[in-house]
Scaffold this active site. Structure first.
Site, PDB file in Angstrom:
ATOM      1  CG  ASN A 103      -4.547   6.714 -11.902  1.00 34.28           C
ATOM      2  OD1 ASN A 103      -4.052   6.063 -11.007  1.00 34.28           O
ATOM      3  ND2 ASN A 103      -3.801   7.310 -12.831  1.00 34.28           N
TER       4      ASN A 103
ATOM      5  CB  SER B  50      -8.204   2.482  -2.496  1.00 36.69           C
ATOM      6  OG  SER B  50      -6.896   2.172  -2.032  1.00 36.69           O
ATOM      7  CG  HIS B  51      -9.696   3.889   3.707  1.00 36.34           C
ATOM      8  ND1 HIS B  51     -10.198   3.868   4.979  1.00 36.34           N
ATOM      9  CD2 HIS B  51      -8.373   4.144   3.858  1.00 36.34           C
ATOM     10  CE1 HIS B  51      -9.231   4.112   5.851  1.00 36.34           C
ATOM     11  NE2 HIS B  51      -8.120   4.295   5.196  1.00 36.34           N
TER      12      HIS B  51
ATOM     13  CG  ASP C  56      -1.816  13.200   5.176  1.00 38.51           C
ATOM     14  OD1 ASP C  56      -0.983  13.101   4.259  1.00 38.51           O
ATOM     15  OD2 ASP C  56      -2.682  12.341   5.402  1.00 38.51           O
TER      16      ASP C  56
ATOM     17  CG  HIS D 236      -1.863   1.161   1.264  1.00 36.89           C
ATOM     18  ND1 HIS D 236      -3.015   1.208   0.512  1.00 36.89           N
ATOM     19  CD2 HIS D 236      -1.817   2.325   1.944  1.00 36.89           C
ATOM     20  CE1 HIS D 236      -3.640   2.349   0.733  1.00 36.89           C
ATOM     21  NE2 HIS D 236      -2.935   3.051   1.600  1.00 36.89           N
TER      22      HIS D 236
ATOM     23  N   GLY E  53      -2.361   9.696  -7.718  1.00 32.37           N
ATOM     24  CA  GLY E  53      -3.454   8.755  -7.489  1.00 32.37           C
ATOM     25  C   GLY E  53      -3.047   7.679  -6.522  1.00 32.37           C
TER      26      GLY E  53
END
Length: 749
Positions: A510, A103-104, A278, A55, A547
């Site tokens: 994306n 994504s999550h 962050d 990830h 993305g």
């Protein structure tokens, strides 16, 4: 218990370590030992494990993603490209817009509400970290079969999480998608997009430079929620036999995030930061290593100064925690006091946890003892790079040979009518208002278009009306049939949606959702889709600004359809000239733009009527897409069309139905001579749109289309309260509206 310091690690080289349990391969663990010249400490092992996860490191996708840079079209609009928290685009008048989709997915299956809510929170902080005020969010969603019991668990929780978090932040949710398919059973896709606005001079980057500058952690306290979190959870296939791969999902607090946003924007306004990042996936491990890696020196961090919600957390857990609503800033010593004052004003906890050094190492201490001493680039940017084997699967030829053209078709007008009703009321084509009504689409007062419009649009500048439009699209069925063409079709549809609203497409982000990269067939799908997208962006002149890649989206051996989701951002000089989708004026003429061929592979008709997936997807002609977009934008700007709607899922009849129901006006459709009514209504040929043209503009509109070489066929007129396909059937709008609006609430009742 002895603290595992760097000194202790050097003295105890044979101590067994849980590298496999943390998701590392043996060769990766050996490489870490080679980098450090010793075994890693427990804290170092924790950092490498999350930062080298799929990830965070993109280790299986990097070799293919390079094409987005190598094939990037030249454009003056791109201000910040791939590699930062989000891309930034120049939209004129001194304004810049930043946007990104991520994504999550896996967290949202484990805990739908918090998984989806923290997905929104994370993408908002990415946008904030660039220096922008977040102004809108969007959510492309994919769920399992609509009638599956688990969909009733996952979908309401995901929608409630998105709405609950976004609504509390006061951010309008202006678009997205909701798609159902059995391939997503057990592995829904929850992608989140955020758009932010700033002036050019307000752009901020993630880097730690300036010896002696302070490292300040601010926002929520660090807790045990999300330890390992998305970084581990999204890096391996779901398997019920491995509960260790299902760590705690992060827990979000939107009210804390709202304070963090306003606090950060005031800090930016006073120019108090040198760099900012962050805390999302991999938490402090990511923030410290990426800031140090992108800077010009090293960094020293006192980990025991980090504010905690749980005092029992170990150093490893603090470094791996993905607790939400946290940011890390690099601040010069003379500005640190003012930084802390603003944080106190907003009731945001802020702590100096370290400083930038003149060395080249990231050093982390725990109560005075050194527990991390690493070259930061090896953690953040020099992880493993895999050239995974890939091969076109054996079944691809068989799938493509199973042509949808052989499927039985309606033989009469009555049969055609019955199939129209079935298609427009199927879950994927039916109204999604049950979902979107839970989102505040108009908060802040700048939303001018929102779902179910072709694209969401927000005003950027009140005086001039400058605005931006964003659309997201992706058809996993098309990509399963042909990943290269499927990715280009996603790009083309999103591009077309933005143009249909009157905005000029500028750039894309994306989210590439695929199965396990360890499967050569999945890796082939990924390689083809990435190549298709890079080639398509080069042709259309829309650079990829950034993305996300989401792999391991499968349960056991069953992968999802390859699902590249493409977000296109466009600019419009004056939102007052936008084009809505609703047919609202009786007597206006309906024109079909583009060519219609017999293209039914992967279509809504083949899915709904025959539960069939096979053949080839529609052909892609990107030059035609570019021409269509130019016509739609010019017609919008010059007042030649009052409504426009792109043709995609469900074909012409779906687009006409949606525009009629949206405007409350019917339509009379004339089937051109020599045209098969079935093909006209249900084909999903790309590069098409339907527009309503005022009679006073017909000659000018036809002249423009003719001069530019775009086929424009007059197919009917806005009229009455019925959709009447002449010589075939007619359906009152009331009869269409009832099943169209009742399907989703009925499934979830």
């Amino acid at each position: 218990m002895t603290l595992d310091t760097t000194k202790h690690a050097a003295q105890t080289p044979d101590t067994a370590q849980p590298w496999a349990e943390l998701g590392l391969k043996q060769d990766e663990y050996e490489r870490i030992r080679a980098i450090l010249g010793r075994r890693p400490t427990g804290a170092e092992l924790a950092m490498y494990s999350v930062m080298w996860s799929e990830h965070c490191s993109y280790k299986s996708s990097k070799v293919h993603l390079r094409q987005f840079g190598e094939k990037a079209p030249e454009t003056d609009a791109l201000l910040v490209g791939i590699g930062e928290n989000a891309g930034v685009v120049d939209v004129g008048q001194g304004y810049a817009v930043t946007f990104k989709v991520e994504s999550h997915n896996h967290p949202s299956y484990v805990e739908p509400y918090q998984g989806a809510a923290t997905g929104v929170g994370g993408i908002v902080r990415d946008i904030l970290a660039m220096g922008a005020r977040p102004v809108a969010v969007m959510d492309p969603l994919r769920f399992g079969a609509a009638d599956h019991p688990d969909t009733k668990r996952v979908l309401p929780g995901v929608v409630a999480g998105i709405g609950g978090y976004g609504n509390c932040l006061g951010l309008p949710n202006i678009g997205g998608e909701v798609v159902f398919d059995a391939c997503y059973q057990g592995n829904p896709l929850v992608n989140a997009l955020c758009v932010g606005v700033m002036k050019h001079e307000d752009i901020h980057l993630a880097k730690a430079s300036g010896t002696g500058n302070k490292v300040i952690l601010y926002g929520a306290r660090t807790g045990g929620d999300g330890i390992g979190g998305v970084s581990v959870l999204a890096s391996e296939t779901f398997d019920d036999s491995k509960p260790t791969k299902r760590p705690a999902v992060q827990v979000g607090d939107p009210f804390q995030e709202k304070l963090l946003i306003e606090c950060t924007l005031e800090i930016f306004k006073e120019d108090l930061v040198e760099g900012i990042q962050d805390l999302g996936g991999a938490g402090l491990s990511c923030a410290t290593s990426e800031l140090a890696s992108a800077g010009s020196g090293g960094m020293r961090v006192e980990l025991d100064t980090v504010p905690l919600r749980d005092s029992s957390l170990s150093p490893e857990e603090i470094l791996m925690s993905e607790s939400q609503e946290r940011m890390c800033a690099i601040v010069t010593p003379e500005k640190a006091d003012r930084f802390l004052e603003i944080c106190e004003k907003w009731d945001v906890i802020a702590t100096v946890i370290g400083e930038v050094t003149d060395g080249e190492r990231l050093e982390i201490f725990w109560h005075g003892e050194q527990i991390v001493d690493v070259p930061p680039r090896t953690v953040a940017h020099e992880g493993p790079v895999y050239e995974r084997p890939y091969a076109r699967p054996d079944w691809q030829d068989t799938l493509q040979a199973d042509d949808a053209g052989k499927l039985p078709r309606p033989a009469t007008g009555d049969e055609l009518r019955e199939q129209v009703l079935r298609v427009i009321s199927a879950p994927n084509q039916a109204s999604k208002s049950w979902v979107t009504d839970q989102y505040d689409r108009f908060v802040q007062g700048n939303t001018v278009l929102a779902q179910p419009e072709d694209s969401g649009m927000v005003r950027v500048d009140e005086e001039t009306g400058l605005g931006v439009a964003v659309a997201t699209d992706g058809n996993g069925r098309f990509a399963k049939l042909d990943p290269y063409a499927g990715a280009q079709l996603a790009l083309a549809e999103s591009y077309r949606n933005v143009a249909a609203s009157g905005a000029k497409p500028l750039a894309i982000s994306n989210c590439l959702n695929f199965g396990s990269p360890e499967d050569p067939a999945v890796m082939w799908q990924f390689a083809e889709a990435t190549r298709g997208l890079a080639d398509g962006c080069q042709t259309l002149g829309t650079p990829v600004t950034g993305g996300n890649v989401s792999l391991y989206n499968q349960t056991g051996e069953t992968a999802i359809h390859p699902t590249p989701v493409v977000a296109v951002l466009g600019v419009i000089d004056d939102v007052a000239r936008r084009t809505p989708m609703a047919f609202a004026e009786e007597g206006q003429l309906l024109y079909l733009l583009g060519d219609t061929a017999e293209e039914l592979g992967g279509s809504a008709w083949s899915q709904v009527i025959h539960d069939h997936l096979g053949g080839l997807p529609p052909k892609v002609d990107l030059e035609r897409e570019r021409l269509l977009a130019e016509i739609l934008i010019s017609a919008s700007r010059d007042g030649m069309v009052d409504a426009a709607h792109d043709l995609s899922d469900g074909g012409l009849i779906q687009a006409v139905t949606e525009s009629c129901l949206r405007g409350g006006k019917g339509a009379r459709i004339v089937v051109p001579d020599g045209t098969d009514p079935f093909v006209l209504l249900f084909s999903e040929s790309a590069g098409r749109a339907v527009v309503s043209v005022p009679r006073s503009e017909e000659i000018r509109f036809n002249d423009m289309c003719g001069a530019r070489g775009l086929p424009a066929t007059r197919i009917g007129v806005v009229d009455g309260e019925t959709i009447d396909v002449q010589g075939q059937f007619s359906i009152p709008l009331a009869e269409l509206r009832e099943p169209y609006e009742a399907t989703i609430p009925g499934l979830l009742a």
